[in-house]
Design a protein around this motif. Structure first.
Motif, PDB file in Angstrom:
ATOM      1  N   MET A  52       0.959  -1.361  -0.066  1.00 37.31           N
ATOM      2  CA  MET A  52      -0.174   0.117  -0.039  1.00 37.31           C
ATOM      3  C   MET A  52       0.947   1.316  -0.104  1.00 37.31           C
ATOM      4  O   MET A  52       1.944   1.439   0.766  1.00 37.31           O
ATOM      5  CB  MET A  52      -0.693  -0.149   1.218  1.00 37.31           C
ATOM      6  CG  MET A  52      -1.650   1.042   1.302  1.00 37.31           C
ATOM      7  SD  MET A  52      -2.897   1.061   2.939  1.00 37.31           S
ATOM      8  CE  MET A  52      -4.095   1.593   2.119  1.00 37.31           C
ATOM      9  N   ASN A  53       0.788   2.101  -1.161  1.00 36.21           N
ATOM     10  CA  ASN A  53       1.708   3.367  -1.075  1.00 36.21           C
ATOM     11  C   ASN A  53       1.130   4.070   0.115  1.00 36.21           C
ATOM     12  O   ASN A  53       0.288   4.221   0.455  1.00 36.21           O
ATOM     13  CB  ASN A  53       1.626   3.914  -2.495  1.00 36.21           C
ATOM     14  CG  ASN A  53       0.425   4.531  -2.888  1.00 36.21           C
ATOM     15  OD1 ASN A  53      -0.133   5.466  -2.163  1.00 36.21           O
ATOM     16  ND2 ASN A  53      -0.129   4.406  -4.167  1.00 36.21           N
ATOM     17  N   ASN A  54       2.130   5.066   0.408  1.00 30.24           N
ATOM     18  CA  ASN A  54       1.849   6.176   1.426  1.00 30.24           C
ATOM     19  C   ASN A  54       0.564   7.056   1.272  1.00 30.24           C
ATOM     20  O   ASN A  54       0.225   7.560   2.048  1.00 30.24           O
ATOM     21  CB  ASN A  54       3.134   6.790   1.418  1.00 30.24           C
ATOM     22  CG  ASN A  54       4.011   6.181   2.375  1.00 30.24           C
ATOM     23  OD1 ASN A  54       3.886   5.156   2.992  1.00 30.24           O
ATOM     24  ND2 ASN A  54       5.511   6.561   2.264  1.00 30.24           N
ATOM     25  N   THR A  55       0.397   7.475   0.035  1.00 29.48           N
ATOM     26  CA  THR A  55      -0.583   8.466  -0.361  1.00 29.48           C
ATOM     27  C   THR A  55      -1.975   7.586  -0.111  1.00 29.48           C
ATOM     28  O   THR A  55      -3.007   8.095   0.478  1.00 29.48           O
ATOM     29  CB  THR A  55      -0.593   8.926  -1.951  1.00 29.48           C
ATOM     30  OG1 THR A  55       0.841   9.613  -1.975  1.00 29.48           O
ATOM     31  CG2 THR A  55      -1.573   9.628  -2.213  1.00 29.48           C
ATOM     32  N   LEU A  56      -2.141   6.491  -0.508  1.00 33.57           N
ATOM     33  CA  LEU A  56      -3.333   5.735  -0.452  1.00 33.57           C
ATOM     34  C   LEU A  56      -3.588   5.278   1.124  1.00 33.57           C
ATOM     35  O   LEU A  56      -4.704   5.470   1.655  1.00 33.57           O
ATOM     36  CB  LEU A  56      -3.302   4.338  -1.022  1.00 33.57           C
ATOM     37  CG  LEU A  56      -3.657   4.411  -2.476  1.00 33.57           C
ATOM     38  CD1 LEU A  56      -3.372   3.091  -3.135  1.00 33.57           C
ATOM     39  CD2 LEU A  56      -4.928   5.075  -2.790  1.00 33.57           C
ATOM     40  N   LYS A  57      -2.449   5.153   1.844  1.00 33.04           N
ATOM     41  CA  LYS A  57      -2.524   4.956   3.156  1.00 33.04           C
ATOM     42  C   LYS A  57      -2.894   6.072   4.219  1.00 33.04           C
ATOM     43  O   LYS A  57      -3.738   6.027   4.823  1.00 33.04           O
ATOM     44  CB  LYS A  57      -1.176   4.342   3.628  1.00 33.04           C
ATOM     45  CG  LYS A  57      -1.145   3.970   5.378  1.00 33.04           C
ATOM     46  CD  LYS A  57       0.299   3.347   5.789  1.00 33.04           C
ATOM     47  CE  LYS A  57       0.138   2.967   7.070  1.00 33.04           C
ATOM     48  NZ  LYS A  57       1.302   2.652   7.766  1.00 33.04           N
ATOM     49  N   GLU A  58      -2.261   7.190   3.677  1.00 34.52           N
ATOM     50  CA  GLU A  58      -2.715   8.454   4.411  1.00 34.52           C
ATOM     51  C   GLU A  58      -4.145   9.003   4.245  1.00 34.52           C
ATOM     52  O   GLU A  58      -4.857   9.110   5.241  1.00 34.52           O
ATOM     53  CB  GLU A  58      -1.605   9.556   3.975  1.00 34.52           C
ATOM     54  CG  GLU A  58      -0.324   9.566   4.509  1.00 34.52           C
ATOM     55  CD  GLU A  58       0.534  10.475   3.817  1.00 34.52           C
ATOM     56  OE1 GLU A  58       0.142  11.487   3.232  1.00 34.52           O
ATOM     57  OE2 GLU A  58       1.953  10.402   3.812  1.00 34.52           O
ATOM     58  N   LYS A  59      -4.545   8.624   3.008  1.00 33.10           N
ATOM     59  CA  LYS A  59      -6.116   8.861   2.772  1.00 33.10           C
ATOM     60  C   LYS A  59      -6.913   7.914   3.606  1.00 33.10           C
ATOM     61  O   LYS A  59      -7.914   8.524   3.722  1.00 33.10           O
ATOM     62  CB  LYS A  59      -6.468   8.791   0.900  1.00 33.10           C
ATOM     63  CG  LYS A  59      -7.715   9.213   0.783  1.00 33.10           C
ATOM     64  CD  LYS A  59      -7.598   9.200  -0.667  1.00 33.10           C
ATOM     65  CE  LYS A  59      -9.238   9.413  -1.171  1.00 33.10           C
ATOM     66  NZ  LYS A  59      -9.080   9.702  -2.596  1.00 33.10           N
ATOM     67  N   ALA A  60      -6.619   6.818   3.536  1.00 32.84           N
ATOM     68  CA  ALA A  60      -7.554   5.759   4.378  1.00 32.84           C
ATOM     69  C   ALA A  60      -7.209   6.089   5.871  1.00 32.84           C
ATOM     70  O   ALA A  60      -8.460   5.977   6.483  1.00 32.84           O
ATOM     71  CB  ALA A  60      -6.968   4.401   4.102  1.00 32.84           C
ATOM     72  N   ILE A  61      -6.166   6.459   6.194  1.00 31.29           N
ATOM     73  CA  ILE A  61      -6.187   7.196   7.848  1.00 31.29           C
ATOM     74  C   ILE A  61      -6.792   8.289   8.164  1.00 31.29           C
ATOM     75  O   ILE A  61      -7.372   8.115   9.033  1.00 31.29           O
ATOM     76  CB  ILE A  61      -4.588   6.958   7.926  1.00 31.29           C
ATOM     77  CG1 ILE A  61      -3.830   5.663   8.340  1.00 31.29           C
ATOM     78  CG2 ILE A  61      -4.497   7.637   9.488  1.00 31.29           C
ATOM     79  CD1 ILE A  61      -2.298   5.659   8.328  1.00 31.29           C
ATOM     80  N   SER A  62      -6.721   9.121   7.045  1.00 27.45           N
ATOM     81  CA  SER A  62      -7.527  10.294   7.394  1.00 27.45           C
ATOM     82  C   SER A  62      -9.076  10.083   7.680  1.00 27.45           C
ATOM     83  O   SER A  62      -9.689  10.879   8.121  1.00 27.45           O
ATOM     84  CB  SER A  62      -7.453  11.052   6.156  1.00 27.45           C
ATOM     85  OG  SER A  62      -8.069  10.944   5.091  1.00 27.45           O
ATOM     86  N   ARG A  63      -9.626   9.124   7.192  1.00 29.27           N
ATOM     87  CA  ARG A  63     -11.072   8.619   7.125  1.00 29.27           C
ATOM     88  C   ARG A  63     -11.446   7.664   8.416  1.00 29.27           C
ATOM     89  O   ARG A  63     -12.533   7.447   8.756  1.00 29.27           O
ATOM     90  CB  ARG A  63     -11.474   7.991   6.139  1.00 29.27           C
ATOM     91  CG  ARG A  63     -11.616   8.709   4.817  1.00 29.27           C
ATOM     92  CD  ARG A  63     -12.304   7.720   3.696  1.00 29.27           C
ATOM     93  NE  ARG A  63     -11.548   6.696   3.143  1.00 29.27           N
ATOM     94  CZ  ARG A  63     -10.667   6.685   2.127  1.00 29.27           C
ATOM     95  NH1 ARG A  63     -10.548   7.495   1.173  1.00 29.27           N
ATOM     96  NH2 ARG A  63     -10.337   5.478   1.849  1.00 29.27           N
TER      97      ARG A  63
END
Length: 147
Positions: A1-12
């Protein structure tokens, strides 16, 4: 999982989901979403969506958190030593998102292999069998056929 996708998922994530998955927290026993869930379906990592457990491997351990006898795919979890809080335990994390899920113990039902994956509901998303296809997990439907 790339960092951008992970950050987006974590923000939710909700505050409890963030506390559990990102800060190695533990939700209150008996006061969580899936401890008493008896629906048939798939449990996935709330951050990455990687499949972790099925309802077939869930059992009532009485500990207050969802308990499973095995993971759906050992490649999707990492087990590592955890000596926090003065205890010797084995932590369970998701492989792709590195989410803290819970711990695994050797006190599960012998007939099911003897393991108890004690997992925080806040680290999971549950997908009922009838929604697997529409949620992108159609390949797992075969596990639930003939039930």
């Amino acid at each position: 999982m790339n960092n951008t996708l992970k950050e987006k998922a974590i923000s939710r994530l909700t505050p409890m989901q963030y506390y559990v998955t990102q800060q190695n927290g533990t939700e209150p026993p008996h006061e969580n979403e899936f401890n008493d869930n008896h629906q048939e379906g798939l449990y996935v990592d709330v951050v990455s969506g990687e499949p972790l457990f099925t309802s077939f491997d869930k059992f009532d351990s009485g500990c207050g958190w969802p308990s499973f006898s095995k993971s759906i795919n050992n490649d999707n979890i990492i087990e590592k030593a955890d000596h926090s809080h003065g205890m010797n335990r084995v932590e369970v994390r998701s492989t792709k998102a590195d989410s803290h899920l819970g711990h695994v113990f050797n006190d599960g039902p012998k007939a099911l292999g003897g393991l108890r994956y004690c997992i925080n509901s806040a680290a999971l998303r549950f997908i009922p069998t009838e929604e697997l296809e529409s949620a992108g997990y159609g390949q797992y439907l075969k596990l639930f056929k003939n039930t």
